[in-house]
Design a protein around this motif. Structure first.
Motif, PDB file in Angstrom:
ATOM      1  N   ARG A   1       0.828  -1.194   0.000  1.00 24.17           N
ATOM      2  CA  ARG A   1       0.000   0.000   0.000  1.00 24.17           C
ATOM      3  C   ARG A   1       0.868   1.251   0.000  1.00 24.17           C
ATOM      4  O   ARG A   1       0.369   2.360   0.092  1.00 24.17           O
ATOM      5  CB  ARG A   1      -0.907  -0.003   1.234  1.00 24.17           C
ATOM      6  CG  ARG A   1      -0.122  -0.001   2.546  1.00 24.17           C
ATOM      7  CD  ARG A   1      -1.037  -0.120   3.747  1.00 24.17           C
ATOM      8  NE  ARG A   1      -2.029   0.910   3.718  1.00 24.17           N
ATOM      9  CZ  ARG A   1      -3.319   0.755   4.023  1.00 24.17           C
ATOM     10  NH1 ARG A   1      -3.755  -0.414   4.398  1.00 24.17           N
ATOM     11  NH2 ARG A   1      -4.147   1.743   3.989  1.00 24.17           N
ATOM     12  N   ASP A   2       2.174   1.066  -0.067  1.00 21.78           N
ATOM     13  CA  ASP A   2       3.116   2.180  -0.092  1.00 21.78           C
ATOM     14  C   ASP A   2       2.872   3.045  -1.338  1.00 21.78           C
ATOM     15  O   ASP A   2       2.615   2.523  -2.432  1.00 21.78           O
ATOM     16  CB  ASP A   2       4.537   1.617  -0.124  1.00 21.78           C
ATOM     17  CG  ASP A   2       5.600   2.689  -0.014  1.00 21.78           C
ATOM     18  OD1 ASP A   2       6.126   2.872   1.097  1.00 21.78           O
ATOM     19  OD2 ASP A   2       5.909   3.329  -1.044  1.00 21.78           O
ATOM     20  N   ALA A   3       2.980   4.352  -1.171  1.00 25.60           N
ATOM     21  CA  ALA A   3       2.709   5.265  -2.287  1.00 25.60           C
ATOM     22  C   ALA A   3       3.575   4.952  -3.507  1.00 25.60           C
ATOM     23  O   ALA A   3       3.122   5.100  -4.651  1.00 25.60           O
ATOM     24  CB  ALA A   3       2.930   6.706  -1.836  1.00 25.60           C
ATOM     25  N   ALA A   4       4.803   4.491  -3.283  1.00 22.87           N
ATOM     26  CA  ALA A   4       5.687   4.211  -4.414  1.00 22.87           C
ATOM     27  C   ALA A   4       5.242   2.964  -5.179  1.00 22.87           C
ATOM     28  O   ALA A   4       5.592   2.791  -6.349  1.00 22.87           O
ATOM     29  CB  ALA A   4       7.132   4.062  -3.945  1.00 22.87           C
ATOM     30  N   ALA A   5       4.493   2.102  -4.521  1.00 24.93           N
ATOM     31  CA  ALA A   5       3.916   0.952  -5.223  1.00 24.93           C
ATOM     32  C   ALA A   5       2.625   1.373  -5.918  1.00 24.93           C
ATOM     33  O   ALA A   5       2.371   1.008  -7.074  1.00 24.93           O
ATOM     34  CB  ALA A   5       3.663  -0.191  -4.240  1.00 24.93           C
ATOM     35  N   ILE A   6       1.833   2.180  -5.214  1.00 25.56           N
ATOM     36  CA  ILE A   6       0.571   2.643  -5.800  1.00 25.56           C
ATOM     37  C   ILE A   6       0.831   3.486  -7.048  1.00 25.56           C
ATOM     38  O   ILE A   6       0.109   3.381  -8.041  1.00 25.56           O
ATOM     39  CB  ILE A   6      -0.230   3.429  -4.730  1.00 25.56           C
ATOM     40  CG1 ILE A   6      -0.738   2.451  -3.664  1.00 25.56           C
ATOM     41  CG2 ILE A   6      -1.384   4.208  -5.361  1.00 25.56           C
ATOM     42  CD1 ILE A   6      -1.404   3.098  -2.466  1.00 25.56           C
ATOM     43  N   ALA A   7       1.893   4.265  -7.017  1.00 28.04           N
ATOM     44  CA  ALA A   7       2.214   5.141  -8.153  1.00 28.04           C
ATOM     45  C   ALA A   7       2.568   4.358  -9.410  1.00 28.04           C
ATOM     46  O   ALA A   7       2.544   4.912 -10.513  1.00 28.04           O
ATOM     47  CB  ALA A   7       3.360   6.075  -7.789  1.00 28.04           C
ATOM     48  N   VAL A   8       2.918   3.094  -9.237  1.00 24.26           N
ATOM     49  CA  VAL A   8       3.220   2.278 -10.415  1.00 24.26           C
ATOM     50  C   VAL A   8       2.219   1.136 -10.573  1.00 24.26           C
ATOM     51  O   VAL A   8       2.508   0.112 -11.193  1.00 24.26           O
ATOM     52  CB  VAL A   8       4.685   1.757 -10.415  1.00 24.26           C
ATOM     53  CG1 VAL A   8       5.649   2.930 -10.602  1.00 24.26           C
ATOM     54  CG2 VAL A   8       5.029   0.995  -9.137  1.00 24.26           C
ATOM     55  N   GLY A   9       1.018   1.320 -10.011  1.00 22.35           N
ATOM     56  CA  GLY A   9      -0.084   0.416 -10.340  1.00 22.35           C
ATOM     57  C   GLY A   9      -0.466  -0.632  -9.318  1.00 22.35           C
ATOM     58  O   GLY A   9      -1.201  -1.572  -9.654  1.00 22.35           O
ATOM     59  N   ALA A  10      -0.007  -0.512  -8.061  1.00 19.14           N
ATOM     60  CA  ALA A  10      -0.296  -1.562  -7.072  1.00 19.14           C
ATOM     61  C   ALA A  10      -1.793  -1.739  -6.807  1.00 19.14           C
ATOM     62  O   ALA A  10      -2.258  -2.868  -6.617  1.00 19.14           O
ATOM     63  CB  ALA A  10       0.445  -1.273  -5.762  1.00 19.14           C
ATOM     64  N   ASP A  11      -2.543  -0.636  -6.796  1.00 18.57           N
ATOM     65  CA  ASP A  11      -3.988  -0.769  -6.529  1.00 18.57           C
ATOM     66  C   ASP A  11      -4.674  -1.577  -7.620  1.00 18.57           C
ATOM     67  O   ASP A  11      -5.525  -2.436  -7.342  1.00 18.57           O
ATOM     68  CB  ASP A  11      -4.652   0.616  -6.433  1.00 18.57           C
ATOM     69  CG  ASP A  11      -4.344   1.318  -5.118  1.00 18.57           C
ATOM     70  OD1 ASP A  11      -3.807   0.649  -4.201  1.00 18.57           O
ATOM     71  OD2 ASP A  11      -4.630   2.529  -5.013  1.00 18.57           O
ATOM     72  N   GLU A  12      -4.300  -1.323  -8.848  1.00 21.47           N
ATOM     73  CA  GLU A  12      -4.898  -2.040  -9.969  1.00 21.47           C
ATOM     74  C   GLU A  12      -4.486  -3.512  -9.931  1.00 21.47           C
ATOM     75  O   GLU A  12      -5.297  -4.403 -10.225  1.00 21.47           O
ATOM     76  CB  GLU A  12      -4.462  -1.409 -11.302  1.00 21.47           C
ATOM     77  CG  GLU A  12      -5.028  -0.005 -11.562  1.00 21.47           C
ATOM     78  CD  GLU A  12      -4.330   1.113 -10.780  1.00 21.47           C
ATOM     79  OE1 GLU A  12      -3.266   0.843 -10.156  1.00 21.47           O
ATOM     80  OE2 GLU A  12      -4.836   2.251 -10.777  1.00 21.47           O
ATOM     81  N   VAL A  13      -3.228  -3.755  -9.562  1.00 19.75           N
ATOM     82  CA  VAL A  13      -2.758  -5.139  -9.444  1.00 19.75           C
ATOM     83  C   VAL A  13      -3.534  -5.860  -8.351  1.00 19.75           C
ATOM     84  O   VAL A  13      -3.979  -7.008  -8.533  1.00 19.75           O
ATOM     85  CB  VAL A  13      -1.234  -5.164  -9.149  1.00 19.75           C
ATOM     86  CG1 VAL A  13      -0.786  -6.544  -8.683  1.00 19.75           C
ATOM     87  CG2 VAL A  13      -0.449  -4.732 -10.385  1.00 19.75           C
ATOM     88  N   ALA A  14      -3.749  -5.192  -7.236  1.00 21.66           N
ATOM     89  CA  ALA A  14      -4.480  -5.808  -6.125  1.00 21.66           C
ATOM     90  C   ALA A  14      -5.903  -6.165  -6.554  1.00 21.66           C
ATOM     91  O   ALA A  14      -6.389  -7.268  -6.276  1.00 21.66           O
ATOM     92  CB  ALA A  14      -4.498  -4.862  -4.923  1.00 21.66           C
ATOM     93  N   ALA A  15      -6.545  -5.231  -7.267  1.00 19.23           N
ATOM     94  CA  ALA A  15      -7.919  -5.484  -7.715  1.00 19.23           C
ATOM     95  C   ALA A  15      -7.947  -6.655  -8.689  1.00 19.23           C
ATOM     96  O   ALA A  15      -8.830  -7.527  -8.617  1.00 19.23           O
ATOM     97  CB  ALA A  15      -8.498  -4.222  -8.358  1.00 19.23           C
ATOM     98  N   ALA A  16      -6.979  -6.712  -9.583  1.00 23.57           N
ATOM     99  CA  ALA A  16      -6.923  -7.802 -10.561  1.00 23.57           C
ATOM    100  C   ALA A  16      -6.702  -9.146  -9.867  1.00 23.57           C
ATOM    101  O   ALA A  16      -7.281 -10.164 -10.256  1.00 23.57           O
ATOM    102  CB  ALA A  16      -5.815  -7.532 -11.573  1.00 23.57           C
ATOM    103  N   LEU A  17      -5.888  -9.150  -8.829  1.00 27.20           N
ATOM    104  CA  LEU A  17      -5.627 -10.393  -8.104  1.00 27.20           C
ATOM    105  C   LEU A  17      -6.890 -10.932  -7.448  1.00 27.20           C
ATOM    106  O   LEU A  17      -7.176 -12.137  -7.518  1.00 27.20           O
ATOM    107  CB  LEU A  17      -4.563 -10.140  -7.026  1.00 27.20           C
ATOM    108  CG  LEU A  17      -3.128 -10.357  -7.475  1.00 27.20           C
ATOM    109  CD1 LEU A  17      -2.164  -9.754  -6.465  1.00 27.20           C
ATOM    110  CD2 LEU A  17      -2.845 -11.853  -7.636  1.00 27.20           C
ATOM    111  N   VAL A  18      -7.640 -10.044  -6.824  1.00 28.20           N
ATOM    112  CA  VAL A  18      -8.877 -10.468  -6.169  1.00 28.20           C
ATOM    113  C   VAL A  18      -9.828 -11.064  -7.209  1.00 28.20           C
ATOM    114  O   VAL A  18     -10.401 -12.143  -7.022  1.00 28.20           O
ATOM    115  CB  VAL A  18      -9.531  -9.270  -5.438  1.00 28.20           C
ATOM    116  CG1 VAL A  18     -10.931  -9.625  -4.954  1.00 28.20           C
ATOM    117  CG2 VAL A  18      -8.651  -8.825  -4.273  1.00 28.20           C
TER     118      VAL A  18
END
Ligand SMILES: Cc1cc2nc3c(=O)[nH]c(=O)nc-3n(C[C@H](O)[C@H](O)[C@H](O)COP(=O)(O)O)c2cc1C
Ligand code: SF4
Ligand code: FES
Lengths: 517, 159
Positions: free
Chosen positions: A7-24
């Motif tokens: 959930r770190d901003a540096a991960a979110i800035a390169v797409g972590a939220d979208e990756v998390a949603a895709a994983l679910v």
């Protein structure tokens, strides 16, 4: 099965939220039950988004994923930790992590940052328990013995600061956490707030008990919205658990905590400007004395410390002063969370005992430049820090060693530049930044910085270059000795180091003819 | 972070918002943030309301609003794209990216684009210094903006 997406901003800035949603989504389609944990970052930013899957062998990582990669990865058995070209193996075995001594960052990337139970299962709140056993005087003594020096830049001994506030008599005292982290090339405070906020809360609570303060403020810069969210969630759950508020854990001690958001002024990282800002004023630097320890927030005795200083406290309480002081060199004790940034291959958070050399950090750990070109300059310690050429790479990371080379370690930011850098341009930027961010109180800072920009422009244009170089050195001298705080006082570091170590970039040819129209 | 949607300026709403925070110690910055959050800017019309509620002079309030880079005195034009101009992002090539964004928007950094759909501004460090060049588009963070991603970024900003 647990799957981790930072959930770190540096991960979110390169797409972590979208990756998390895709994983679910994909796990559900595949009929696999997963527990998604939004952890902190491990601090290897080239690998983000780094997804980790819990397996019997350990947590297996898949690096630099995009949401569009997830269907194929799930089909390839990612959720069982199966091999894949994006797989980096067991994350804890990666050399970048293995080479570190993570005392402050022991949990970051491992736990769920806003899950209090997870925190407790990983040594969380052991420091508070130990501190309660020591009592206020014992805490201050332990902090002093640990040798901890402020990680915000000035390196002032934390124990001495706390003692001053503990000894002050007042109806109210405050603990203020400086989370303004304005230095370019730094993100360790941010990673703590997003990746292990309870550690900061615990450290501040211990500080409150030590000095008799019942209220704390975390002043977090507005550029860190994710940090503010994480802190507020963590504070709310600490309150629910009786770890903040009146009579913490049924002791006589009370401590409450509030987050205040900055408003985009670099100078508000200076401690007295920060206090004025919390009070609702312009962020103008106060003359010292009086020290904030005597007359601080709302005129009351105040401990103001950087995030990393306060975050080091739970370890020191739990494992003992000596365990911390055993690391380091000279008068720089313990570990420093160093931040490798800019044009560097392995950028990120590297916590290590003081004493590592700049060359080891840049070339061995950092792997040289990201561009693959030769390293030309490294700025250490943020916008007020000096530029170092590779010939000074044997300098050990230590407050005194850097000072001896006319530099500073500041908040531990290391920004690498390759051979395409224009050092005259960087000197100009330092002056321009000072002009933009000056609080306006002192003439050398306010006016000198603008003059500095003009002088460099003339130098570049070839207008009497020798004279401009002399004027620039003079201006730096005036700023250094005529400024109230380090914004005006230290801007000469990047400027003069650039001119000293990279004179060829300041050697503009004398222009004799008027430029052709 | 959700993209912001702002209410039109309303003195009545402003008074309500001010009242929510007025009892806090050092209430001014939290209130200014709340006003900007609601209206997208802090208009001059808010200054006397603040001064009255907090028992400050108008000059004091005005001094604070104008001191901080975050507070806008007028609504931004379109979406706000902040591109980090600090050292670590410079080392990672933000200079070239800035030029290309300027060319695509037909305007210089520090103001609205030619079509008024984007406000393009500098920011000094977003804490993404090993993942730059870094930007914030209406509150959303974007890292690793190489020149070949500028077209996509500008398209999003204009959308
Ligand atoms: C212009 C300027 C900016 C500063 N910015 C920060 C900052 O962002 N974070 C920080 O902790 N200290 C910053 N400092 C240092 C603080 O004034 C102060 O030394 C520090 O908060 C003390 O905490 P420490 O003893 O834990 O380091 C800054 C100083 C100056 C002069
Ligand atoms: S040196 Fe600059 S920022 Fe610091 S007090 Fe003086 S004018 Fe303000
Ligand atoms: S320098 Fe650009 S994000 Fe830090």
């Amino acid at each position: 099965m647990k799957v981790f997406v930072p959930r770190d901003a540096a991960a979110i800035a390169v797409g972590a939220d979208e990756v998390a949603a895709a994983l679910v989504r994909e796990a559900q389609k595949a009929g696999v039950e997963i527990r998604l944990v939004r952890n902190g970052s491990r601090g290897m930013f080239e690998l983000e988004p780094l997804v980790e899957v819990e397996t019997p062998e350990g947590r297996v990582g898949y690096a630099r994923l995009a949401a569009s990669d997830i269907p194929a990865l799930v089909a390839a058995g990612m959720l069982d930790g199966k091999p894949h070209e994006t797989c980096v193996g067991v994350v804890e075995d990666l050399p970048f992590l293995k080479a570190q001594t993570r005392l402050t960052f022991a949990r970051c990337g491992i736990t769920d940052p806003i899950d209090l139970e997870d925190y407790a299962e990983h040594d969380g709140y052991k420091g508070l328990a130990a501190a309660l056993a020591l009592g206020p005087a014992g805490i201050v003594d332990a902090v002093t013995k640990s040798g901890l020096r402020g990680r915000g830049g000035a390196g002032f001994p934390t124990g001495i600061k706390w003692k001053t506030v503990a000894d002050a008599k007042a109806d109210r005292k405050f603990i203020v956490c400086n989370a303004d982290e304005g230095d370019s090339g730094t993100f360790a405070d941010r990673m703590v707030m997003e990746g292990d906020p309870f550690m900061l809360i615990e450290g501040m609570t211990i500080a409150g008990i030590a000095v008799g303060a019942t209220k704390g403020y975390i002043y977090c810069r507005s550029e860190y919205p994710h940090s503010i969210v994480a802190l507020n969630k963590a504070i709310a759950s600490a309150k629910r658990a009786g770890l903040l508020g009146d009579n913490i854990l049924d002791t006589p001690f009370s401590f409450d905590l509030e987050v205040r958001e900055g408003a985009g002024a670099y100078v508000c990282g200076e401690e007295t400007a920060l206090l004025d800002s919390i009070e609702g004023k312009r962020g103008v630097v106060r003359a010292k004395p009086p020290l904030p320890a005597h007359v601080g927030l709302f005129g009351k005795p105040t401990v103001i410390n950087n995030v990393l200083s306060l975050a080091a406290i739970p370890f020191i309480m739990d494992k003992g002063s000596q365990a911390y002081a055993d690391y380091g060199m000279g008068r720089s004790r313990g570990t420093m969370p160093i931040q490798l940034a800019g044009n560097i291959k392995n950028g990120g958070l590297f916590e290590v005992a003081f004493g590592v050399t700049l060359g080891e950090l840049v070339n061995e750990i950092g792997g040289g430049t990201l561009s693959g070109r030769p390293v030309r300059a490294v700025q250490v310690g943020g916008p007020l820090g000096a530029y170092f050429p590779p010939s000074l790479f044997d300098t050990p990371f230590d407050y005194e060693a850097f000072a001896a080379k006319d530099g500073l370690i500041g908040h531990g930011g290391v920004v690498v530049f390759d051979d395409t850098v224009d050092m005259l341009g960087m000197a100009r930027f330092a002056m321009e930044f000072c002009a933009i961010e000056s609080c306006g109180k002192c003439t050398p800072c306010r006016i000198g910085s603008t003059r500095g920009v003009e002088t460099i422009d003339k130098l570049r244009a070839g207008e009497a270059p020798q004279l401009q170089r002399e004027i620039l050195a003079d201006l730096c001298d005036t700023m250094k000795f005529g400024s109230l705080c380090a914004l005006g006082g230290f801007t000469p570091y990047p400027v003069m180091s650039a001119m000293t170590h990279f004179p060829e970039d300041f050697a503009a040819a004398e222009r004799t003819l008027a430029p052709a129209e | 972070m959700q993209p912001p949607t702002y209410e039109p300026w309303s003195p009545e709403r402003a008074v309500e918002i001010i009242a929510l925070h007025a009892d806090r110690e050092g209430a001014l910055l939290p209130i200014l943030h709340a006003l900007q959050h609601a209206f997208g800017h802090v208009p001059d019309a808010a200054v006397p309301l603040l001064a009255g509620a907090l028992n400050l002079s108008r000059a004091d309030v005005h001094g604070v609003v104008s001191f901080y880079h975050d507070y806008r005195r007028a609504p931004a034009s379109g979406k706000v794209l902040k591109l980090c101009q600090a050292e670590a992002c410079q080392a990672r090539g933000v200079g070239q990216v800035t030029k290309e964004v300027e060319a695509a928007l037909g305007s210089k950094i520090g103001g609205p684009s030619a079509d008024g759909r984007v406000t393009f501004e500098a920011v000094y460090c977003l804490g993404l210094c090993a993942s730059g060049p870094a930007a914030m588009l209406d509150g959303r963070l974007i890292g690793r903006i190489s020149p070949d991603r500028v077209a996509e970024l500008v398209r999003e900003a204009r959308a």
